[in-house]
Design a protein around this motif. Structure first.
Motif, PDB file in Angstrom:
ATOM      1  N   ILE A   9       0.839  -1.200   0.000  1.00  0.00           N
ATOM      2  CA  ILE A   9       0.000   0.000   0.000  1.00  0.00           C
ATOM      3  C   ILE A   9       0.875   1.252   0.000  1.00  0.00           C
ATOM      4  N   LYS A  10       1.893   1.241   0.845  1.00  0.00           N
ATOM      5  CA  LYS A  10       2.809   2.386   0.935  1.00  0.00           C
ATOM      6  C   LYS A  10       3.527   2.622  -0.388  1.00  0.00           C
ATOM      7  N   LYS A  13       1.273   3.988  -3.230  1.00  0.00           N
ATOM      8  CA  LYS A  13       1.022   5.422  -3.063  1.00  0.00           C
ATOM      9  C   LYS A  13       2.240   6.255  -3.443  1.00  0.00           C
ATOM     10  N   SER A  63      -7.581  10.361  -5.513  1.00  0.00           N
ATOM     11  CA  SER A  63      -7.530   9.615  -4.259  1.00  0.00           C
ATOM     12  C   SER A  63      -7.624   8.119  -4.536  1.00  0.00           C
ATOM     13  N   GLY A  65      -7.504   5.650  -1.994  1.00  0.00           N
ATOM     14  CA  GLY A  65      -8.061   4.894  -0.876  1.00  0.00           C
ATOM     15  C   GLY A  65      -6.982   4.309   0.016  1.00  0.00           C
ATOM     16  N   LYS A  66      -7.406   3.832   1.173  1.00  0.00           N
ATOM     17  CA  LYS A  66      -6.476   3.301   2.176  1.00  0.00           C
ATOM     18  C   LYS A  66      -5.935   1.919   1.834  1.00  0.00           C
ATOM     19  N   GLU A 110     -12.148   1.607  -0.803  1.00  0.00           N
ATOM     20  CA  GLU A 110     -10.832   2.026  -0.318  1.00  0.00           C
ATOM     21  C   GLU A 110      -9.701   1.540  -1.217  1.00  0.00           C
ATOM     22  N   LEU A 227      -5.999  -2.851  10.252  1.00  0.00           N
ATOM     23  CA  LEU A 227      -6.379  -1.919   9.194  1.00  0.00           C
ATOM     24  C   LEU A 227      -7.707  -2.318   8.552  1.00  0.00           C
ATOM     25  N   ILE A 231     -11.870  -0.573   8.618  1.00  0.00           N
ATOM     26  CA  ILE A 231     -12.594  -0.194   7.398  1.00  0.00           C
ATOM     27  C   ILE A 231     -13.956  -0.852   7.313  1.00  0.00           C
TER      28      ILE A 231
END
Length: 446
Positions: A9-10, A13, A63, A65-66, A110, A227, A231
């Motif tokens: 995820i990191k 992004k 965006s 999402g997480k 997300e 996490l 959600i």
């Protein structure tokens, strides 16, 4: 150290890796591990298109999402738009939902990629994973052994690295047992914390037994559970994290009221408890602190009473007194459930968490049923060391007391047998205190 999912995820992004690259890797793993038979329904073209679309959105600065970069699978009795949802039952073989269930929608919103559906026993009625549509799912490390059930396909997919997490459900241990057998993490929240809907094959009658059936998560790391839980859960029903400045207070039971447990599992469990005792206040409880036997009997009578609503009279007669269809009997058991709830609430007011085994053994060799009643497979006994123990007692005796009370639970890995089979334990928390449970599970898992 960051988990793989959090790392992905990191890096998505930060544009160091694309979602499409991650999806292609997972599809390759899926093909490589086809013999395990964990993921049984997926649309390769659609998943690749979704990944490419998400990458384009990220490139355009929108965006993401997480969960952009997270690869999720979903148990086959939950609805995913465009993918078959059979619950392992032939009568639903042509059931292709036109929309996602609420939990899946939240994940997609997300940025999560829903890779596919995972295998389960027919109607979620077994602690092994096989059905007449898709066949058997094997243990990810020991193919001759079971991966557990009923959320067994999801546990196997995670352990093999095909998916980062799986969304399933748990009624008698369906999240907890596969997590224990496969050496991953599994979590269920308090009843109604995660919305329960769109269950293929239907949920139990009435609110009491519906509370016991809960949506849950399996993952390879506690941080991933945390996490995903934030959600999909309804946070309005959860108490805030408790600021506990005192020493962690831990209760445990090694047998949940004199249940059998294998010597190798008992040794691993005891060693883990002794390790905690060096740092924290740890006390063993007994039947007077919480009546495990009463809770198991109450669970079974509520289950049988619920089932009797939909069964013909001849079947009820064949099952004898176990399956009363009298309203008075059912209501009496609901009263007993309230007594069990109150007793466990009192115990948990004294302790932060309660630790118990998950089953009597590690994963066992695949077993074939001796007969089948409807979707319910009937087995001969399980060997616990050299002693024959009823299949249901060995595999559900430790889980059903907390199914009855619907407390939040996290299963964490604690070791392995000499053969290398994983072993886990249940970390039971206070009702509606999931964030405390996640915190304490993280402390003891270290």
């Amino acid at each position: 150290m960051e988990s793989k999912m959090i790392w992905q995820i990191k890096n998505v992004k930060e544009k160091k890796i694309t979602v499409l690259e991650i999806v292609k890797e997972r599809l390759s793993l899926l093909e490589r591990h086809k013999s395990c038979n964990a993921v049984i329904c997926y649309d390769k073209k659609a998943v690749l298109e979704q990944a490419a679309e998400l990458d384009n959105s990220i490139k355009e600065g929108k965006s993401s999402g997480k969960l952009a970069g997270a690869i999720i699978t979903v148990k086959d009795n939950l609805e995913v738009k465009g993918l078959s949802a059979t619950a392992g039952m032939k009568k639903y073989i042509n059931n292709i939902p036109s929309q996602d269930c609420d939990v899946v929608k939240k994940l997609r919103d997300e940025g999560a990629i829903i890779l596919g559906k995972t295998n389960m026993p027919a109607g979620a009625m077994d602690m092994q994973t096989f059905n007449d549509i898709y066949g058997r799912t094997n243990h990810p490390d020991f193919p001759e052994y079971t991966c557990g059930g009923s959320s067994g396909g999801g546990a196997a997919a995670i352990k093999l690295g095909i998916s980062d997490a799986d969304i399933g459900n748990d009624f008698m241990g369906s999240i907890r047992v596969p997590a224990h057998f496969c050496g991953i993490y599994g979590m269920i929240g308090t009843d109604r914390i995660i919305p329960l809907e769109n269950i293929v094959g239907g949920k139990p009658y009435g609110s009491t037994m519906s509370d016991i059936l809960r949506i849950g998560i399996q993952a390879s790391d506690l941080s991933e559970l945390h996490l995903l839980f934030t959600i999909i859960a309804d946070e309005s029903k959860i108490f805030p994290l408790k600021q506990n400045s005192g020493q962690l207070k831990i209760a445990y039971t090694k047998d949940c009221g004199d249940l059998p447990i294998s010597k190798e599992y008992a040794t691993c469990f005891t060693d883990f408890i002794e390790g905690l005792s060096a740092k924290y206040q740890v006390n063993e409880i007994n039947q007077s602190d919480f009546d495990f036997q009463k809770s198991r009997e109450c669970f079974l009578k509520l289950l049988y009473g619920n089932m009797s609503v939909s069964l013909p009279m001849i079947v009820r007669l064949m099952t004898g007194s176990k399956m009363s269809n009298k309203l008075k009997d059912y209501l009496n058991e609901e009263e007993k459930r309230e007594e069990c709830l109150a007793q466990l609430d009192k115990l948990m007011a004294e302790y932060d968490i309660l630790l118990t085994p998950v089953t009597a053994t590690a994963a066992f060799l695949h077993k074939s049923p001796v007969k089948t009643l409807g979707h319910q497979a009937i087995y001969d006994d399980i060997l616990v060391d050299d002693t024959k123990v009823p299949y249901s007692v060995a595999n559900m005796g430790y889980t059903t007391p907390f199914s009855l009370t619907a407390n939040p639970i996290i299963v964490i890995p604690i070791g392995k047998t000499p053969k290398g089979l994983p072993l886990g334990l249940q970390v039971v928390g206070r009702r509606m205190h999931e964030y405390d449970l996640l915190k304490y599970a993280g402390i003891i898992a270290q």
